[in-house]
Scaffold this motif. Structure first.
Motif, short mmCIF file in Angstrom:
data_model
loop_
_atom_site.label_atom_id
_atom_site.label_comp_id
_atom_site.label_asym_id
_atom_site.label_seq_id
_atom_site.Cartn_x
_atom_site.Cartn_y
_atom_site.Cartn_z
N UNK A 32 -9.02 -9.40 -14.70
CA UNK A 32 -9.32 -9.57 -13.28
C UNK A 32 -8.32 -10.49 -12.59
N UNK A 33 -7.95 -11.59 -13.26
CA UNK A 33 -6.96 -12.51 -12.69
C UNK A 33 -5.59 -11.84 -12.58
N UNK A 34 -5.22 -11.06 -13.58
CA UNK A 34 -3.92 -10.38 -13.55
C UNK A 34 -3.89 -9.35 -12.42
N UNK A 37 -3.22 -11.12 -9.21
CA UNK A 37 -1.79 -11.44 -9.03
C UNK A 37 -1.01 -10.23 -8.54
N UNK A 38 -1.23 -9.08 -9.18
CA UNK A 38 -0.52 -7.86 -8.80
C UNK A 38 -0.90 -7.41 -7.39
N UNK A 39 -2.19 -7.50 -7.05
CA UNK A 39 -2.64 -7.12 -5.71
C UNK A 39 -1.99 -8.00 -4.64
N UNK A 40 -1.92 -9.29 -4.91
CA UNK A 40 -1.31 -10.21 -3.95
C UNK A 40 0.16 -9.87 -3.73
N UNK A 41 0.86 -9.56 -4.80
CA UNK A 41 2.28 -9.18 -4.68
C UNK A 41 2.41 -7.89 -3.86
N UNK A 42 1.57 -6.91 -4.13
CA UNK A 42 1.64 -5.65 -3.40
C UNK A 42 1.31 -5.84 -1.92
N UNK A 43 0.29 -6.67 -1.62
CA UNK A 43 -0.12 -6.89 -0.23
C UNK A 43 0.94 -7.59 0.60
N UNK A 44 1.77 -8.39 -0.05
CA UNK A 44 2.77 -9.16 0.70
C UNK A 44 4.10 -8.44 0.81
N UNK A 45 4.17 -7.19 0.37
CA UNK A 45 5.42 -6.42 0.49
C UNK A 45 5.72 -6.18 1.96
N UNK A 46 6.96 -6.35 2.35
CA UNK A 46 7.30 -6.14 3.76
C UNK A 46 7.18 -4.67 4.14
N UNK A 103 6.49 -0.86 -6.26
CA UNK A 103 5.12 -0.38 -5.97
C UNK A 103 4.56 0.51 -7.08
N UNK A 104 5.36 1.42 -7.63
CA UNK A 104 4.83 2.29 -8.68
C UNK A 104 4.61 1.52 -9.98
N UNK A 105 5.42 0.50 -10.24
CA UNK A 105 5.22 -0.32 -11.44
C UNK A 105 3.92 -1.12 -11.31
N UNK A 106 3.71 -1.69 -10.13
CA UNK A 106 2.46 -2.43 -9.90
C UNK A 106 1.27 -1.48 -10.03
#
Length: 195
Positions: A32-34, A37-46, A103-106
């Motif tokens: 869940x924590x991981x 982290x991945x969701x936060x990275x994806x959400x902050x993509x420009x 994005x596809x890796x995430x």
């Protein structure tokens, strides 16, 4: 955790094991924590104009500042000292590849992690995985090991045992447990005895 057992069925192989309640809870919390982290990275993509026109999702062009995410989403091209490619060209290549493929890796990492969450028994106990789910477990557990490895500063030579009074000693034990869980699942998936 019990060892994995491979069972051949009409619908293909199945992989059985069981988890104690605390092991199931630990996996759920770590995964869940991981995913967070991945969701936060994806959400902050420009956002990108081309993405709006084509619908092709783009990601960050810069590597993550967080070391854990940096380990989960490393550079595509690693330049060495004798490389003829300039540092600037290598950075440009990594930025372009990251923007296109992150994005596809995430999504793949998130999908494997979610498959683990969907198949881990909520309160421990016996469970059975399809071959697809077993491969997802291997991928997700590997990503968990990478994230813990960053925290524990585990290098290419492998882990070093921590003293029992060290503040991260319990994390090291979790890292070792995940290593065994993954190794035995890989072996049984390959049809090899697990000892």
């Amino acid at each position: 955790m019990r060892k994995w057992k491979r069972v051949e069925t009409r619908n293909g192989p199945r992989f059985r094991s069981s988890l104690a309640p605390h092991e199931a809870a630990l996996l759920q919390n770590l995964v869940g924590a991981m995913i967070g982290l991945l969701d936060e990275r994806a959400k902050t993509a420009p956002s990108d104009e081309l993405e709006e026109i084509t619908g092709i999702e783009t990601g960050h062009s810069q590597r993550p500042g967080d070391p854990t995410l940096g380990r989960l989403l490393p550079d595509f091209y690693k330049r060495d000292e004798e490389d003829e490619v300039s540092l600037e060209a290598a950075e440009s290549l990594n930025a372009a590849l990251r923007s296109l493929h992150e994005p596809e890796i995430i999504d793949a990492k998130r999908s494997a992690a979610q498959k683990l969450l969907d198949t881990v028994p909520a309160n421990g106990g016996r469970f059975e995985l399809t071959e697809e789910a077993a491969n997802a477990w291997i991928a997700a557990v590997n990503d968990l090991r990478l994230t813990l490895g960053v925290m524990l500063e585990i290098g290419p030579e492998g882990p070093e045992r921590l003293p029992t009074d060290h503040p991260l000693a319990a994390h090291f034990d979790v890292y070792q447990w995940l290593t065994v869980l993954q190794e035995y699942l890989v072996l049984v998936l390959m049809g090899k005895p697990t000892g």
